[in-house]
Design an enzyme around this catalytic site. Structure first.
Site, PDB file in Angstrom:
ATOM      1  N   ASN A  12     104.451  27.159  88.089  1.00 47.95           N
ATOM      2  CA  ASN A  12     105.902  27.255  88.266  1.00 47.95           C
ATOM      3  C   ASN A  12     106.475  27.956  87.038  1.00 47.95           C
ATOM      4  O   ASN A  12     106.533  27.368  85.963  1.00 47.95           O
ATOM      5  CB  ASN A  12     106.481  25.838  88.415  1.00 47.95           C
ATOM      6  CG  ASN A  12     107.998  25.840  88.431  1.00 47.95           C
ATOM      7  OD1 ASN A  12     108.636  26.889  88.568  1.00 47.95           O
ATOM      8  ND2 ASN A  12     108.589  24.666  88.290  1.00 47.95           N
ATOM      9  N   GLU A 105     114.116  19.451  87.611  1.00 41.25           N
ATOM     10  CA  GLU A 105     115.194  20.243  86.992  1.00 41.25           C
ATOM     11  C   GLU A 105     116.288  20.542  88.012  1.00 41.25           C
ATOM     12  O   GLU A 105     117.467  20.641  87.658  1.00 41.25           O
ATOM     13  CB  GLU A 105     114.615  21.526  86.389  1.00 41.25           C
ATOM     14  CG  GLU A 105     113.834  21.206  85.111  1.00 41.25           C
ATOM     15  CD  GLU A 105     112.657  22.113  84.847  1.00 41.25           C
ATOM     16  OE1 GLU A 105     112.571  23.205  85.437  1.00 41.25           O
ATOM     17  OE2 GLU A 105     111.791  21.721  84.036  1.00 41.25           O
ATOM     18  N   GLU A 175     105.478  14.523  89.288  1.00 38.69           N
ATOM     19  CA  GLU A 175     105.817  15.055  87.967  1.00 38.69           C
ATOM     20  C   GLU A 175     106.709  14.057  87.231  1.00 38.69           C
ATOM     21  O   GLU A 175     107.936  14.046  87.433  1.00 38.69           O
ATOM     22  CB  GLU A 175     106.569  16.384  88.104  1.00 38.69           C
ATOM     23  CG  GLU A 175     105.775  17.491  88.741  1.00 38.69           C
ATOM     24  CD  GLU A 175     106.264  18.874  88.290  1.00 38.69           C
ATOM     25  OE1 GLU A 175     105.413  19.675  87.892  1.00 38.69           O
ATOM     26  OE2 GLU A 175     107.481  19.133  88.315  1.00 38.69           O
TER      27      GLU A 175
HETATM   28  P1  13P Z   1     105.206  21.817  81.967  1.00 41.39           P
HETATM   29  O1  13P Z   1     103.805  22.125  82.437  1.00 41.39           O
HETATM   30  O2  13P Z   1     105.766  22.883  81.090  1.00 41.39           O
HETATM   31  O3  13P Z   1     105.298  20.442  81.399  1.00 41.39           O
HETATM   32  O4  13P Z   1     106.143  21.831  83.280  1.00 41.39           O
HETATM   33  C1  13P Z   1     105.757  21.100  84.385  1.00 41.39           C
HETATM   34  C2  13P Z   1     106.629  21.478  85.517  1.00 41.39           C
HETATM   35  O5  13P Z   1     107.797  21.198  85.526  1.00 41.39           O
HETATM   36  C3  13P Z   1     106.020  22.225  86.627  1.00 41.39           C
HETATM   37  O6  13P Z   1     106.848  22.250  87.726  1.00 41.39           O
END
Ligand code: 13P
Length: 260
Positions: A12, A105, A175
């Site tokens: 992502n 997010e 996540e």
């Molecule tokens: P990071 O791998 O930077 O922690 O981000 C994870 C993420 O939000 C993938 O969607």
């Protein structure tokens, strides 16, 4: 017994990369993977911003690289007066058939709710798309012992919008919000416990054995092996480490070692 679920490693990119950078990344990644192309690779998914979807898709096709291009979000409705939104029909028009839905997010900064996430998931399935639906608890939830309850609520909201027949087609990404972009990866056994819990909730609606459940949050080449060795973790949703071909390839390589 090893599962028959094909692993997924998804990158992502969030709000990073111009079209030029996206094309360069796709080429660089394929140059690293191509020598291993005969091996059983995980499904490799790249999620660029909308503006680089076509670049990644056409670059992959030109290279004959089996990368799947996915959007990072979409609107649930097909069309209408919704300024700035992008619909499933528009993604399909670009040949995009995978979409990330409900990333934390989006929930945090763009007011996505369990309800809108469920609607978007339903819309994706209606259009034959593969949704990668994100769930995860905030730090405060975890500290208050609410992790399982939050995950249950988020997963059940999605399940209300889909049929049992769709269960093999959806992908869930666990996540934990506190692990995203922080370098604090969730301990592999704890991540597996939550992924197994998600599978348990799904199994109450139908057969959960084919549903792929990913872990996301500070996935790096050096923690991929431990995560991917777990029974209920079928891949990774990678943020920061998916921005460089070297580190994203390192994760793919580690995943191959475990689940090939
Ligand atoms: P990071 O791998 O930077 O922690 O981000 C994870 C993420 O939000 C993938 O969607």
């Amino acid at each position: 017994m090893a599962s028959t679920r094909r692993p997924i490693i998804a990158g992502n990119w969030k709000m990073y990369k111009t079209t030029q950078e996206a094309a360069a990344f796709t080429k660089a990644l394929w140059e690293k993977i191509q020598p291993h192309a005969g091996a059983s690779l995980p499904e490799i998914v790249i999620c660029p911003p909308y503006t680089a979807l076509t670049t990644v898709k056409t670059s992959s096709a030109d290279l004959k690289a089996p990368f799947i291009t996915a959007a990072q979000n979409m609107e649930s409705r097909d069309n209408g007066a919704y300024t700035g939104e992008v619909s499933p029909l528009m993604l399909l028009d670009l040949g995009i058939r995978w979409v990330v839905i409900g990333h934390s997010e989006r929930r945090q900064y763009f007011n996505e709710t369990d309800e809108s996430v469920a609607q978007k998931t339903g819309a994706a399935l209606k259009h034959g798309m593969t949704p990668i639906v994100c769930v995860g608890e905030a730090l405060q939830d975890r500290e208050n012992g609410l992790t399982d309850r939050v995950i249950e609520q988020q997963v059940r909201a999605v399940l209300t919008q889909i049929t049992a027949a769709a269960l093999p087609k959806i992908v869930i990404a666990y996540e934990p919000v506190w692990a995203i972009g922080t370098g604090k990866v969730c301990d592999a056994t704890e991540a597996n416990r939550v992924c197994a819990l998600i599978r348990h909730f799904i199994s109450e609606y139908g057969n959960a054995e084919q549903t792929r459940i990913l872990y996301g949050g500070s996935v790096k080449p050096d923690n991929t092996h431990a995560l991917m060795s777990q029974s209920d973790i079928d891949g990774g949703l990678v943020g920061g480490a998916s921005l460089e071909a070297d580190s994203f390839f390192g994760i793919i390589e580690q995943a191959c070692l475990v689940k090939a």
